[in-house]
Scaffold this motif. Structure first.
Motif, PDB file in Angstrom:
ATOM      1  N   UNK A 468      35.481  27.597  64.282  1.00  0.00           N
ATOM      2  CA  UNK A 468      36.362  26.432  64.285  1.00  0.00           C
ATOM      3  C   UNK A 468      36.364  25.778  65.671  1.00  0.00           C
ATOM      4  N   UNK A 472      35.203  22.051  66.822  1.00  0.00           N
ATOM      5  CA  UNK A 472      36.039  21.114  67.575  1.00  0.00           C
ATOM      6  C   UNK A 472      35.307  20.557  68.787  1.00  0.00           C
TER       7      UNK A 472
ATOM      8  N   UNK B 475      39.871  14.565  67.016  1.00  0.00           N
ATOM      9  CA  UNK B 475      38.986  15.520  66.346  1.00  0.00           C
ATOM     10  C   UNK B 475      38.980  16.856  67.084  1.00  0.00           C
ATOM     11  N   UNK B 478      42.527  18.989  66.406  1.00  0.00           N
ATOM     12  CA  UNK B 478      42.834  19.631  65.127  1.00  0.00           C
ATOM     13  C   UNK B 478      41.761  19.432  64.064  1.00  0.00           C
ATOM     14  N   UNK B 480      38.901  17.760  61.408  1.00  0.00           N
ATOM     15  CA  UNK B 480      38.826  16.697  60.413  1.00  0.00           C
ATOM     16  C   UNK B 480      38.964  17.295  59.020  1.00  0.00           C
ATOM     17  N   UNK B 482      38.234  15.929  55.128  1.00  0.00           N
ATOM     18  CA  UNK B 482      37.758  14.870  54.242  1.00  0.00           C
ATOM     19  C   UNK B 482      38.000  15.290  52.794  1.00  0.00           C
ATOM     20  N   UNK B 501      35.864  18.603  52.526  1.00  0.00           N
ATOM     21  CA  UNK B 501      35.038  19.027  53.651  1.00  0.00           C
ATOM     22  C   UNK B 501      35.944  19.057  54.863  1.00  0.00           C
ATOM     23  N   UNK B 503      36.207  20.442  59.084  1.00  0.00           N
ATOM     24  CA  UNK B 503      35.596  21.084  60.254  1.00  0.00           C
ATOM     25  C   UNK B 503      36.614  21.095  61.382  1.00  0.00           C
ATOM     26  N   UNK B 504      36.692  22.210  62.083  1.00  0.00           N
ATOM     27  CA  UNK B 504      37.534  22.277  63.279  1.00  0.00           C
ATOM     28  C   UNK B 504      39.014  22.351  62.996  1.00  0.00           C
ATOM     29  N   UNK B 505      39.378  22.518  61.720  1.00  0.00           N
ATOM     30  CA  UNK B 505      40.801  22.526  61.372  1.00  0.00           C
ATOM     31  C   UNK B 505      41.305  23.948  61.169  1.00  0.00           C
ATOM     32  N   UNK B 506      40.631  24.675  60.330  1.00  0.00           N
ATOM     33  CA  UNK B 506      41.109  25.988  59.927  1.00  0.00           C
ATOM     34  C   UNK B 506      39.883  26.721  59.402  1.00  0.00           C
ATOM     35  N   UNK B 507      39.935  28.042  59.421  1.00  0.00           N
ATOM     36  CA  UNK B 507      38.787  28.796  58.937  1.00  0.00           C
ATOM     37  C   UNK B 507      38.827  28.781  57.410  1.00  0.00           C
TER      38      UNK B 507
END
Lengths: 571, 571
Positions: A468, A472, B475, B478, B480, B482, B501, B503-507
Motif C-alpha cells: 500500500x 502511495x 493520492x 490515502x 485512490x 475507483x 479498483x 491502490x494505496x488505500x487499504x490492503x
C-alpha cells in the motif's frame, strides 16, 4: 530434549537458568516507539509503550507503534508495564496495545498517569487502563522482579528512570534523561541515588542515546529561563512563543515570565491546552489566578501585556503558529510589533518546512528568536558528557544503548569505551533482537522477535502493508491513469470510445491530443488480442498488454510513469 | 498621454528616463532558480538562468525554472545573458528557456561555458547556445550597458561577479561568493578590484544571502584541506568521500591528497565523472596521469591505496553512496576498514534521509567523518562578516539582497543596517517584483512580472498545474478508490456487481468484507437515482452521489479519505 517448533517464536522459548533477557520492541533503531521488554524466568516487565511519527516515505500514515507479536504467546507472564514519563513516544502505543496484552497493570508517576488517561479519552474502544501511581521512592514487586525508580530531569516533570532487580541481575533503565543542576520547577536528577544504585552493583545499564552525537552538556533550564527573560525585557508588543505541546517545563517558564512582566497568557492548540489543564489539576504547574485568558478576550489588553504560547514550532501545516502566520486563525493574526520565539529543537526532516514558516514570519513580525541565535531552548536529552556520567555513576557490567537511530547507538558505545568499559560488554541491539545476559556474558539469541512495522492509519492498525505504501509513493510521483474499455464478448470489438480517468499525471484539459492517441492505441491493443488472438479471449493478457503498451506510450510522450490501470468490461 | 492597456504587463512598459530596473524572475524567495533582469531604456541584460529543486510538497516534479513571461514581449531588447558560474541553480534553466528568448548570446567564463555545453548534451531539441568566453578582465558592451566582471571565490572555479554600468547607474551583482584568503586551486577573491569599483561609485549592490543567517566568516579551503589530510594520515582502509558532483574544488582537494598519500582515485557518479572530465579538459583540474582508475580495476589495489569520490552525500536514493551502502553497487560494497567522508553541507529537509544513510554506514564501515565533527567542508557562500565586507568594499547607495528565502533576505538587510546603510535604501524584492531606481530613490512598481511556478516534469515544462500537484498529494495520503458500475440505460438497474479498483488505500486482500459492503451500497446509491429518480437519468447526479456517499462510508469505516472516482457506464 527440547523440541524446536516451526514457529517464528518457539512458544516454549524462555530465558534459561535465570538469564536476564532484554528485548527492544521499538526504540532501538529509531527515536520513538519506545518499548522494552525485560524477561527473567516466567516474569516479564515492559518499560514504555510509545509511538513514532512516520518517515516521509510513509505518506498518509499517522504513526507507528511497537510490534508486540513476541509478547502475545507470553501474555500470562506480563507482570506490568512501567512508564518512564508522559511523552507520546513513551505512552502513545498504550491505547492500541493494552487490550492485546490482557490489560496488565501500569505503573507511572502521577503526571504520567494523567497524560495516559487524557490520551485514553480519544479512544472509545478498549479496556480502561489500571494505573498505579508510583513516586521515585516506590518499590513494586512484579513476580520475581523488584522494580524501583529514580528521579531524572527531562522537559516534562515527573520523569523517572527504572531499576529492575531480577534473579538474573540488576538492570538500570534510564528513560529519557538529562542532568540539570538548576532545573526549573523540579529537583535536579537524583545523582546520589544513582551512585548508591551503582555501589550495590549493576549488571546492565540501558541508557538513552538521542543526543549521543552532541559533545558537552545540555544547557540548564535556568539558563534558558534567563535567555527567555531577555526577550521579555525588550519586547514592545505581543510575545508569541511556539513550542511542543508536551514541553511542559518550557510552558511553565513562559507563564512565570509573563506573570513577572505583567502579561496575560493565551494557550493556543488543543493538545497544549489539554496538557496544561492536566498539569494544573495535578499541581505540576503553578499559574496565578487571572493569568490565563481566552483568545477571544485578547482585544481587551494592550499588545505589550500579551503572551501567546502555542504549538507549531516545527512548521506543521495545521498547528497554531502556521495558522496565525497565514492569517487563518480565528482570533489571532500577526502584528508588526510581535516578537516570535521558537523554543524547541528541530525534528530532523522538518528544516525546510520551518524555513517556509520563517519566511512568512519575517515578513509580518518584528523580531524572531530561535535556538540558533539565543539559548532559548534546551533539549531534554543527555549529551555526551552526561551519558558518560551516567555510566560512571552506575558502573554497569554491560551497556545496551537505546532510544536512537543505529548511528546514535553506535556513538554511545564509543563513549562507553572512553569511560573504560570493555568492548565485549557493549551491545548494540536493534528492534526484535533478543539479548541474553548470563554468567557467560552478553549475547544475542539466534531467534528474533517479529519486528516488522505496525502502522496506524485512521482506524486501521497494521492494515497498511508495504504494498500500500509503495502504491502511495508511486501515485504521488506520477499519478494514476485508468482506461476503461467495453468489449463485445462475441466479436471482441471495442464498443464506443474508451473512457479515461487520470489524476496527478498531467493537466488533462491541455492534453486532449494525447488522450485521443491513447484511445486509439487502446482500441488497437485490445482488438489485437480480442479480435485476432486466441479463443476463448484471454482477458488477463488483454489487461497486461494494455498496461505495458499504454504505460510505454505515456512514458515516451512525457517521461512520466503514471500507474496505469486497465479496466476491460465484457458486454 | 500614455495609455495603460489591460494586459498584465503593458507591452509599452519601459523604464522611464534612464531609470534602472531590476526584476528577479527567480532566486528572491528561494535558494535556487537564479534569474535576474537588469533593464535600462531599451536594453536588457539577464544574469543567470538556473533551476531549483522542488519542495517536498511537489511530488514527481523534477525541478522549477524561472518564469520568463515578463521577457517574452521584450525579446528584441535582450542584449545578452551573463552567467556567474557553472552550478545548476545558475545555469539549469538555459536549455528550457533559451529558444523562447530568441537565443540571445551568453557570456560566461571558460569553465562555466564547459558546464553549460555539457548540460546541453542532455537536450536534443532547441537552439545551440552561442557562448562568448569572458575572463574577470573582460568588458562587454551590451546596448547601453557595459558589463565587466570580478573574480570571486566559490566552490567551483571560474566564478565571477558582474558589474553593469548603465545610464541609470552602476549595479554590482555578486553572484554566489565568499572571500577566501587561502583558497585552493585559484586566487583569492579580487578585493582590490571590488574596492576600486566602490571608489568609482556603485548605485546598487545586488548581493547573495544564502548564509546571511550564519555569523562570522566561512572557513578557508586551506583549513578544509588540512582537516581532510588528517583523515588521509590515519585511514587504514579505503577512503570513500561523498560530496556534490559540482563541488569541483573539493574533488580537486581529494584528488591531490590521494596523490600525496599514494592512493588511486575512482570517481563514481555519472554527473561527477562528467564534471571532472570537463574541468580536466579545460585545465581547471590537475590530475596526474595514472591517478584515476576505473572501479572495475579496484581489486588490483590494496584497500589503503584507494580513494573513492562519489555522489550521494545528501542520502539521495539513487546516488552512489546509498547504492554502495545498500550493497546495490555493481563494483563497490562497504568494508569494515572503510573511512567515509561526508564533505558537503546538508540541504534543509534532507536531514532525516542522511540519518538513515548514516545508520547503514555505521553498521558496516570503520569511521564516519562529517562536517559537525570536523572542518571537512566549507560552504561556498559568504557568511555575515563577508556580506558586510562586500557592502563596505562596494559602498553602494542601494542594496537588494538576492539568492535566499525571504528570511535570509531580511537578515541581509539587517546586516546592511549594521554597516550604516540607511533603511530606506534597502529593498527586499521577491520574484516578479519590478524595482526601479531613479534620482528619486528606489521603489517597487505597482505592476508585477508574472511569477507563478514553472515546473519541469519529464518532458513537460509548465504543464503540471496546482491541481495536478494537489491530486498527487491527495493520492499519496490515502490512495485512490475507483468504482465502476454498468447501468442498463432503459431500466436504470445496475448490471452485474460493480467493479472496484483501489491502490494505496487499504490492503485489499484483507478487506473483502468492506468491498462487499461498498458494492451493495454502490448499487443502492445508483438505483436510487436511476430507477427511482428523474427522467432522463441525471448521470452527473449519479456520480456526485456515489462520490459523496461512498467517500463518507469509507471514512466512517477507516478514517481515511481516498480519492473516490465513480465511473458509470450506460449499456
Amino acid at each position: 530434549m527440547r523440541r524446536i517448533t516451526a514457529h517464528a517464536i518457539p512458544p516454549a522459548s524462555q530465558p534459561k537458568n535465570n538469564a536476564l533477557r532484554f528485548i527492544p520492541l521499538g526504540g532501538c533503531g529509531e527515536v520513538g516507539r519506545s518499548c522494552y521488554v525485560y524477561e527473567c524466568g516466567d516474569d516479564i516487565v515492559i518499560v514504555d509503550m510509545g509511538l513514532q511519527w512516520p518517515d516521509e516515505d510513509m505518506p498518509g500514515i499517522d504513526y507507528l507503534i511497537p510490534n508486540i507479536e513476541y509478547l502475545k504467546p507470553k501474555k500470562k507472564n506480563i507482570r506490568g508495564i512501567v512508564i518512564t514519563h508522559g511523552h507520546y513516544d513513551h505512552i502513545g502505543g498504550i491505547p492500541h496495545l493494552l487490550d492485546k496484552l490482557g490489560n496488565p497493570p501500569i505503573y507511572a508517576t502521577a503526571l504520567t498517569r494523567g497524560m495516559i488517561l487524557k490520551r485514553q479519552e480519544e479512544f472509545k474502544f478498549g479496556a480502561k487502563p489500571n494505573i498505579e501511581v508510583v513516586t521515585p521512592e516506590s518499590r513494586v514487586q512484579l513476580g520475581a522482579i523488584e522494580v524501583s525508580f529514580f528521579h531524572v530531569n527531562h522537559n516534562i516533570p515527573d520523569s523517572v528512570g527504572v531499576v529492575l532487580k531480577t534473579p538474573g541481575g540488576t538492570a538500570v533503565h534510564t528513560g529519557d534523561f538529562k542532568f540539570d543542576h538548576s532545573p526549573v520547577n523540579e529537583r535536579p536528577a537524583d545523582i546520589g541515588r544513582l551512585s548508591e544504585i551503582g555501589r550495590q552493583g549493576v549488571t546492565l545499564l540501558v541508557s538513552e542515546s538521542t543526543n549521543a552525537e552532541d559533545p558537552g552538556h545540555q544547557i540548564s533550564e535556568a539558563d534558558v529561563q534567563r535567555s527567555l527573560e531577555e526577550i521579555f525585557k525588550v519586547a514592545h508588543g505581543r510575545i508569541i512563543a511556539a513550542t511542543f505541546s508536551s514541553l511542559l517545563t518550557r510552558i511553565q517558564q513562559l507563564i512565570w515570565l509573563s506573570e513577572k512582566y505583567g502579561r496575560k497568557v493565551v494557550i493556543e492548540g488543543f493538545s497544549m491546552k489539554q496538557n496544561v489543564a492536566v498539569s494544573q489539576q495535578l499541581n505540576y504547574m503553578s499559574i496565578k489566578k487571572g493569568t490565563l485568558v481566552d483568545s477571544k478576550d485578547l482585544h481587551r489588553y494592550p499588545e505589550e501585556k500579551i503572551t501567546i504560547i502555542c504549538t507549531g514550532a516545527q512548521g506543521e501545516d495545521r498547528a497554531v503558529l502556521m495558522r496565525i502566520a497565514n492569517n487563518e486563525h480565528k482570533m489571532i493574526s500577526l502584528r508588526p510589533n510581535d516578537s516570535i520565539i521558537f523554543s524547541s529543537s528541530v525534528i530532523p526532516g522538518n528544516e525546510a518546512t520551518i524555513q517556509r514558516l520563517k519566511n512568512v514570519l519575517y515578513k509580518k513580525a518584528a523580531r524572531i528568536y530561535h535556538k540558533a541565535s539565543m539559548d532559548i531552548h534546551a533539549g531534554g536529552h543527555a549529551k555526551q558528557e552526561e551519558l558518560k556520567m551516567m555510566i560512571n555513576l552506575t558502573e554497569p557490567k554491560y551497556l545496551i544503548p537505546i532510544h536512537g537511530n543505529y548511528f546514535m547507538l553506535k556513538l554511545h558505545t564509543d563513549l562507553a569505551e572512553e569511560t573504560g568499559m570493555p568492548k565485549q560488554n557493549l551491545m548494540i541491539a536493534e528492534d526484535g533482537d533478543i539479548v541474553s545476559i548470563t554468567d557467560a556474558g552478553i549475547r544475542k539469541e539466534k531467534e528474533k522477535a517479529p519486528n516488522d512495522y505496525v502502522m496506524v492509519d485512521g482506524l486501521g492498525v497494521g492494515d497498511v502493508k508495504e504494498v500500500v505504501l509503495r502504491d502511495r509513493q508511486h501515485l504521488a510521483e506520477d499519478g494514476i491513469f485508468v482506461i476503461i474499455s467495453l468489449v463485445d464478448n462475441a466479436s471482441g470489438k471495442v464498443r464506443t470510445s474508451p473512457d479515461i480517468i487520470s489524476r496527478g499525471f498531467i493537466y488533462l484539459r491541455e492534453s486532449q491530443d494525447l488522450l485521443k492517441e491513447v484511445r486509439l492505441l487502446t482500441r488497437k491493443v485490445v482488438e489485437e488480442v480480442t479480435v485476432h488472438g486466441e479463443r476463448p479471449i484471454n482477458w488477463v493478457h488483454v489487461k497486461d498488454e494494455l498496461r505495458e503498451r499504454i504505460g510505454q506510450f505515456l512514458f515516451n510522450k512525457t517521461r512520466r510513469r503514471p500507474m496505469v490501470l486497465p479496466v476491460v468490461i465484457e458486454v
